[in-house]
Design a protein around this motif. Structure first.
Motif, PDB file in Angstrom:
ATOM      1  N   ILE A   1     -16.023  10.471   4.256  1.00  0.00           N
ATOM      2  CA  ILE A   1     -15.983   9.656   3.161  1.00  0.00           C
ATOM      3  C   ILE A   1     -15.445   8.286   3.829  1.00  0.00           C
ATOM      4  CG2 ILE A   1     -15.101   9.053   0.759  1.00  0.00           C
ATOM      5  CD1 ILE A   1     -15.171  11.779   0.338  1.00  0.00           C
ATOM      6  N   ARG A   2     -16.482   7.380   3.639  1.00  0.00           N
ATOM      7  CA  ARG A   2     -15.949   6.082   4.058  1.00  0.00           C
ATOM      8  C   ARG A   2     -15.263   4.983   3.071  1.00  0.00           C
ATOM      9  NH1 ARG A   2     -18.497   4.944   8.810  1.00  0.00           N
ATOM     10  NH2 ARG A   2     -20.164   6.181   9.563  1.00  0.00           N
ATOM     11  N   PHE A   3     -14.467   4.195   3.516  1.00  0.00           N
ATOM     12  CA  PHE A   3     -13.420   3.586   2.829  1.00  0.00           C
ATOM     13  C   PHE A   3     -13.671   2.010   3.048  1.00  0.00           C
ATOM     14  CE2 PHE A   3      -9.717   0.957   1.595  1.00  0.00           C
ATOM     15  CZ  PHE A   3      -9.538   1.353   0.197  1.00  0.00           C
ATOM     16  N   VAL A   4     -13.642   1.048   1.978  1.00  0.00           N
ATOM     17  CA  VAL A   4     -14.162   0.037   2.015  1.00  0.00           C
ATOM     18  C   VAL A   4     -12.979  -0.819   1.522  1.00  0.00           C
ATOM     19  CG1 VAL A   4     -15.820  -2.144   1.659  1.00  0.00           C
ATOM     20  CG2 VAL A   4     -16.634   0.372   2.231  1.00  0.00           C
TER      21      VAL A   4
ATOM     22  N   ASP B   1     -10.475   2.194  11.328  1.00  0.00           N
ATOM     23  CA  ASP B   1     -11.335   3.201  10.524  1.00  0.00           C
ATOM     24  C   ASP B   1     -12.059   2.900   9.110  1.00  0.00           C
ATOM     25  OD1 ASP B   1     -10.498   5.192  12.570  1.00  0.00           O
ATOM     26  OD2 ASP B   1      -8.665   5.278  11.742  1.00  0.00           O
ATOM     27  N   ILE B   2     -11.857   1.458   8.861  1.00  0.00           N
ATOM     28  CA  ILE B   2     -12.394   1.070   7.407  1.00  0.00           C
ATOM     29  C   ILE B   2     -13.234  -0.145   7.713  1.00  0.00           C
ATOM     30  CG2 ILE B   2     -10.415   2.107   6.397  1.00  0.00           C
ATOM     31  CD1 ILE B   2      -9.285  -0.632   5.841  1.00  0.00           C
TER      32      ILE B   2
ATOM     33  N   GLN C   1      -6.502   9.829   4.991  1.00  0.00           N
ATOM     34  CA  GLN C   1      -6.839  10.793   6.029  1.00  0.00           C
ATOM     35  C   GLN C   1      -7.734  12.073   5.534  1.00  0.00           C
ATOM     36  OE1 GLN C   1      -6.319  10.146   9.183  1.00  0.00           O
ATOM     37  NE2 GLN C   1      -5.375   8.036   8.591  1.00  0.00           N
ATOM     38  N   ARG C   2      -7.201  12.537   4.267  1.00  0.00           N
ATOM     39  CA  ARG C   2      -8.180  13.393   3.849  1.00  0.00           C
ATOM     40  C   ARG C   2      -9.489  13.033   3.747  1.00  0.00           C
ATOM     41  NH1 ARG C   2      -9.136  14.811  -1.297  1.00  0.00           N
ATOM     42  NH2 ARG C   2      -7.959  13.348  -2.181  1.00  0.00           N
ATOM     43  N   LEU C   3      -9.758  11.907   3.102  1.00  0.00           N
ATOM     44  CA  LEU C   3     -11.129  11.315   2.714  1.00  0.00           C
ATOM     45  C   LEU C   3     -11.857  11.038   4.156  1.00  0.00           C
ATOM     46  CD1 LEU C   3     -10.409   8.516   0.254  1.00  0.00           C
ATOM     47  CD2 LEU C   3     -11.343  10.758  -0.203  1.00  0.00           C
TER      48      LEU C   3
ATOM     49  N   VAL D   1       0.855  -1.163  -0.051  1.00  0.00           N
ATOM     50  CA  VAL D   1       0.019  -0.005  -0.034  1.00  0.00           C
ATOM     51  C   VAL D   1       0.944   1.186  -0.031  1.00  0.00           C
ATOM     52  CG1 VAL D   1      -1.934   1.277   1.243  1.00  0.00           C
ATOM     53  CG2 VAL D   1      -1.750  -1.088   1.112  1.00  0.00           C
ATOM     54  N   SER D   2       0.619   2.197  -0.896  1.00  0.00           N
ATOM     55  CA  SER D   2       1.520   3.221  -1.105  1.00  0.00           C
ATOM     56  C   SER D   2       1.081   4.413   0.355  1.00  0.00           C
ATOM     57  CB  SER D   2       1.363   3.894  -2.235  1.00  0.00           C
ATOM     58  OG  SER D   2       0.104   4.787  -2.189  1.00  0.00           O
ATOM     59  N   GLN D   3       2.378   4.998   0.489  1.00  0.00           N
ATOM     60  CA  GLN D   3       2.030   6.152   1.564  1.00  0.00           C
ATOM     61  C   GLN D   3       1.082   7.254   0.892  1.00  0.00           C
ATOM     62  OE1 GLN D   3       3.174   6.303   4.657  1.00  0.00           O
ATOM     63  NE2 GLN D   3       3.689   4.278   4.317  1.00  0.00           N
ATOM     64  N   ARG D   4       1.265   7.378  -0.296  1.00  0.00           N
ATOM     65  CA  ARG D   4       0.500   8.378  -1.247  1.00  0.00           C
ATOM     66  C   ARG D   4      -1.005   8.006  -0.796  1.00  0.00           C
ATOM     67  NH1 ARG D   4       0.981   9.369  -7.643  1.00  0.00           N
ATOM     68  NH2 ARG D   4      -1.076  10.595  -7.635  1.00  0.00           N
TER      69      ARG D   4
END
Length: 262
Positions: free
Chosen positions: A40-43, A63-64, A33-35, A24-27
């Motif tokens: 905005i939820r992440f799945v 958090d996901i 964190q911005r989402l 997984v990228s640091q990008r």
């Protein structure tokens, strides 16, 4: 493209969010964190087991939402939102069929632990990438765990060698070519689309508010739920036919480049 109404982002892992080194990228982690700050939820949705997914996404795992084992297990923190196992008798029948496929190796996947037999030892290092929690057994009949998936590995091509033998089961089992070397067998109702539909209902999200990324055939159903569905440049041709848009490859930050537009 106006992504200002997006409320949920869903991404496959291998070949999509993860690069070719399974990283997984640091990008992405910075974008997450911005989402999160925007509500905005992440799945994360994968054929991988839950523990393997959680290891890859350790900095954000609390958090996901995780859709693991192709949708057979859906989990948010300590809460199991959905579990769909395979019938025990059907599991036995599927294993007998796999035994007759030259070069094929089956793994039983419980909710939180997978089981390999001695025939898979030669591929153990490769299997460790996808299965963080596993046990080696002499006989699959000794496994008492609730089985949510059977993963079948072929060293050259799962699509050509495994899928034709398992295709006759498609009226009773979800048969998915999930990668070059893998065919996954799940309960007929256990797939990423069904799992994502449940998550959408829980959080009140519709297709116009959903952004989905995928690269292989086990992503087809969930891609079909989203107005903003993206195939990776490295995706299987079937995925490119279903997705509404295309992004760059997993090694060229295809997911990240779209998330930056939100």
């Amino acid at each position: 493209m106006d992504l200002s109404g997006i409320k949920m982002v869903v991404s496959d892992m291998d070949g999509t969010l993860l690069n070719s080194n399974h990283e997984v990228s640091q990008r992405f982690l910075k974008q997450f964190q911005r989402l999160k700050a925007k509500g905005i939820r992440f799945v994360a949705a994968s054929g991988r087991q839950y523990h393997s997914m959680a290891d890859k996404l350790a900095p954000i795992k609390d958090d996901i939402i995780f859709i693991s084992e192709n949708g057979a297990l859906v989990k948010e923190r300590d809460d199991e939102l959905s579990v769909i196992p395979i019938n025990e008798d059907l599991t036995d029948e599927l294993l007998r069929t796999v035994d007759h496929i030259e070069g094929a190796h089956a793994m039983l996947c419980g909710k939180y632990k997978s089981f390999f037999d001695g025939n898979s030892m030669q591929f153990l290092e490769q299997l460790k990438e996808y299965y963080a929690s596993f046990e080696i057994v002499d006989d699959f009949n000794t496994v008492n765990d609730e089985i949510v998936k059977i993963a079948v590995y072929h060293p050259t091509s799962a699509e050509h060698h495994i899928y034709p033998a398992m295709k006759p089961f498609e009226n009773r089992v979800k048969v998915k070519v999930s990668g070059k070397n893998w065919v996954d067998l799940n309960h007929v109702n256990a797939h990423k689309g069904n799992a994502l539909q449940k998550v959408m209902e829980i959080y009140g999200v519709d297709g116009s508010e959903l952004l989905v990324f995928g690269d292989y055939n086990n992503d087809l159903e969930m891609l079909g739920l989203a107005d903003y569905s993206f195939a990776m440049a490295n995706a299987h041709p079937d995925v490119k036919k279903v997705a509404n848009f295309e992004t760059k490859s997993n090694d060229d930050f295809g997911v990240e480049s779209i998330l930056e537009k939100i």
